[in-house]
Scaffold this motif. Sequence first.
Motif, mmCIF file in Angstrom:
data_model
loop_
_atom_site.group_PDB
_atom_site.id
_atom_site.type_symbol
_atom_site.label_atom_id
_atom_site.label_comp_id
_atom_site.label_asym_id
_atom_site.label_seq_id
_atom_site.Cartn_x
_atom_site.Cartn_y
_atom_site.Cartn_z
ATOM 1 N N ASN A 80 0.387 -0.958 -0.074
ATOM 2 C CA ASN A 80 0.130 0.019 -0.264
ATOM 3 C C ASN A 80 1.132 0.797 -0.223
ATOM 4 O O ASN A 80 0.023 1.841 -0.464
ATOM 5 N N GLN A 81 2.171 1.264 0.942
ATOM 6 C CA GLN A 81 2.992 2.475 0.657
ATOM 7 C C GLN A 81 3.419 2.237 -0.188
ATOM 8 O O GLN A 81 4.105 3.256 -1.184
ATOM 9 N N LEU A 82 3.807 2.103 -0.756
ATOM 10 C CA LEU A 82 4.347 1.566 -2.694
ATOM 11 C C LEU A 82 3.438 2.229 -3.437
ATOM 12 O O LEU A 82 3.842 3.041 -4.401
ATOM 13 N N GLU A 83 2.383 1.673 -3.627
ATOM 14 C CA GLU A 83 0.859 2.339 -4.282
ATOM 15 C C GLU A 83 1.403 3.225 -4.054
ATOM 16 O O GLU A 83 0.460 4.650 -5.616
ATOM 17 N N LEU A 110 2.673 5.882 -3.259
ATOM 18 C CA LEU A 110 4.319 6.180 -3.577
ATOM 19 C C LEU A 110 4.259 6.867 -5.266
ATOM 20 O O LEU A 110 4.202 7.613 -5.778
ATOM 21 N N ILE A 111 3.802 5.825 -5.953
ATOM 22 C CA ILE A 111 4.059 5.745 -7.037
ATOM 23 C C ILE A 111 2.610 6.292 -8.103
ATOM 24 O O ILE A 111 2.807 7.082 -8.638
ATOM 25 N N GLU A 112 1.364 6.350 -6.508
ATOM 26 C CA GLU A 112 0.345 7.474 -7.287
ATOM 27 C C GLU A 112 0.978 8.257 -7.778
ATOM 28 O O GLU A 112 -0.021 9.428 -8.330
ATOM 29 N N ARG A 131 3.278 10.652 -7.918
ATOM 30 C CA ARG A 131 4.756 10.824 -8.377
ATOM 31 C C ARG A 131 3.935 10.828 -10.501
ATOM 32 O O ARG A 131 3.954 10.088 -11.410
ATOM 33 N N SER A 144 5.189 11.540 -13.808
ATOM 34 C CA SER A 144 6.734 11.075 -14.620
ATOM 35 C C SER A 144 8.043 12.064 -14.730
ATOM 36 O O SER A 144 8.685 11.705 -14.489
#
Lengths: 557, 194
Positions: free
Chosen positions: B114-117, B119-121, B123, B125
């Motif tokens: 969830n934390q990774l999600e 972070l990605i969400e 950011r 390009s």
Amino acid sequence: MSSPPGTNLQGSRMQHLDEMTILLYLERQLDRARAAEVSSHTQECDACRTLMRALERESRLLTRAMLEEEEPLPSRLASFQETARRSMQWIWMVMFGLATTGVYAIYTSYIEPVQNRLQDAGFGGTNLLGLLIFQGAFWKGWQSMASFVEIVALLVVGGSAALLFRRWFRRGTLAALLMAGMCAAAMMPGTASATEFRKGSTAEVAQGESIKGDVFLNGDRMRVEGTVSGDVFAFGRTLEVGGNVGGDVIVFAHTVHITGKVAGNVRAFNNNLTITGDVGRSLTAICESLAIEKSGKVGASVNDFSDSFTLDGHVMQDVLAMNGRLDLSGQVDGGIRLKAESLSIQDAAQVGGPIHYEGTKPPEVSPKAKLASAVDYVHAEKKPEHSHGGYYLWRLLWTSAFVLYGLVLIHLMPSFSKDCVLAAERIGASLGLGLLVGISLFIAAIIACVTFVGAPLGLLGFALWMVMLFSAQIVFGGLLGRWILGPSKDTWGQVGRMALGMAIVGVAVPIIHQVHILEAFVKLAVVIWGFGAISLALYRRLPGVATPSIPIPPPAI
Amino acid sequence: MSAPGTAESTEAIARARAGDAEAWGELYRDYAPAIFRFCRRALPTRQDAEDATMEVFVKVKEKLHQYDSTRPFSSWLYKVAANHCWDLLRRRKIRQDKETEDVETVPLEHPDANQLEQLIEKRTSEEVRKALDKLPARARMALVLRYYSDMSYDEIADELGVRRAFVGVVLLRARHELRQALESTGVLAAGGAG
């Protein structure tokens, strides 16, 4: 963000997959059995499935971020493409063909008549430069220069044609080929004469025999007793020229004796050279001993680099000599410039011009000798140049001056400086172009000075030539620094690399200075290289060559 | 203009190999932007990327006869570009950063998805590209080879000089470093905003 490996996130029901395994699964790097295991696990395990999705999204985000075209292709690259598309080869070929035709036309129309008039009027060059270049010391004169240009032009045309034929005569190339061919044809000499080859223990042109054209002799004993209308090239042990030679005599032999008549120049590389005959133009000798006997006569200047030089005969223009000793009892109509250990001027000697003598011993001058002026004597210490402390100081100052000059140039034109160094990385192109432009620009500047084009333009050309000459070394220094430290990011980085390169050159020069010939070759190569790189960089900046922008194609490959 | 990889492009390659300058121009026009972007991602500065692009095409022109036409031209082109960029970095010794570290080990973690999600969400390009710029040369190069050039693990191993079995480790480490860079960018941005 992370938990230790193997953490049970859903009670004790199952062991979670590690990130590495999931990544390898996503990237299709697992074997079939393991992939099946992972697949079945993720169907049951929410945490692993979520992680897999997150990693997948991360991959997509990465790809998108990288493929996104956020900046257009720089104009420099667009212009580079234009350059590549145009393929310089045939353009250069045409330009060179036209340039040589122009040079030849201007020479035959303007310079040659003026030169002949001057010769008829009795004017001869007396300065060192004129003596070496224009009096035919190193070449036959402008005529041989024209021949040289012809040969180079034909080589260029031939080479380019070979390249061009491979291209199935695409757009523009046929026209280029035709133009260059026409240029070459226009420059072909009117009458071609064959070279006669004579080999054997005795290679000779016998008395009464007449050869139209050049003759090449090779043998233990070589003789020219007959008549040769062209040049004589001789390689062997001894050469005697008792007949008539219409052109030049170029000889590599142990002993050479010229008793006959040579209408052109004599260039000799040998042990002993004796002249009792008549040389129509200049004499250049690199030998152990040179003797122009009482009956010997040289129509133009003498350039001598020998150990011992005895001059009893008659030299109608100047004498330039660097040798062990000069004994003069003959007549010199011009001046004498001498660097030797000793100079002896005998009773019968006559000298019409000034005598500059730099030597270790004072000159011995007979009071009966007829001299236009007293000998201008400079005492020279016999000490190798590099043994002076001053030499190294001078080298240091010279290198510092170059670095300073380079620093100014790089700051004034950072982008152009970088382009020059980049161009220098194309070694072959730079050397070739450097040779071409270096010679052409110099000749063009001379022509401009002496013809209707006008001195201001000619001098401007000379100035440009000189600037390029000095800048060439900076470019080489920059290249050397770039090779060692890699490409630079900013202006000061470029300066640093150039300074490093120049420092290396500064250290290397005194080392190779010990071998004089090597120093000359290395310096020449460096200058030509840099000259070519600058020319190449300039060419790329010509209007019409560089285009500011081109439409950018879609990002995907 | 022929799109890269099409029959037209193949024909242009054949003509360029025969020495046709026009065809070479076509190839350059088609592929230069992609190669420039590749160099831009792999090298530290824009200036470096410009220089490298030119140098790559000079090499490509010289080596065009070595190209095996049974393989995709773009793959070969990327390989030349990768070789050049990697060599450039090696010469500058940039590659030494962390290179001698334990490349073969990476903690076998199960990160918080969830934390990774999250972070990605958040950011963009652009933020990812900025974070990429902060990565050590090898990590950046590995990601570029995989996610920009779509190179196989074998090709990446060959390019980076690591064993094939460790390409995944290199990539995963690079992703970890990228996440750290993204996190620090986020912290800085938050700090700046506050």
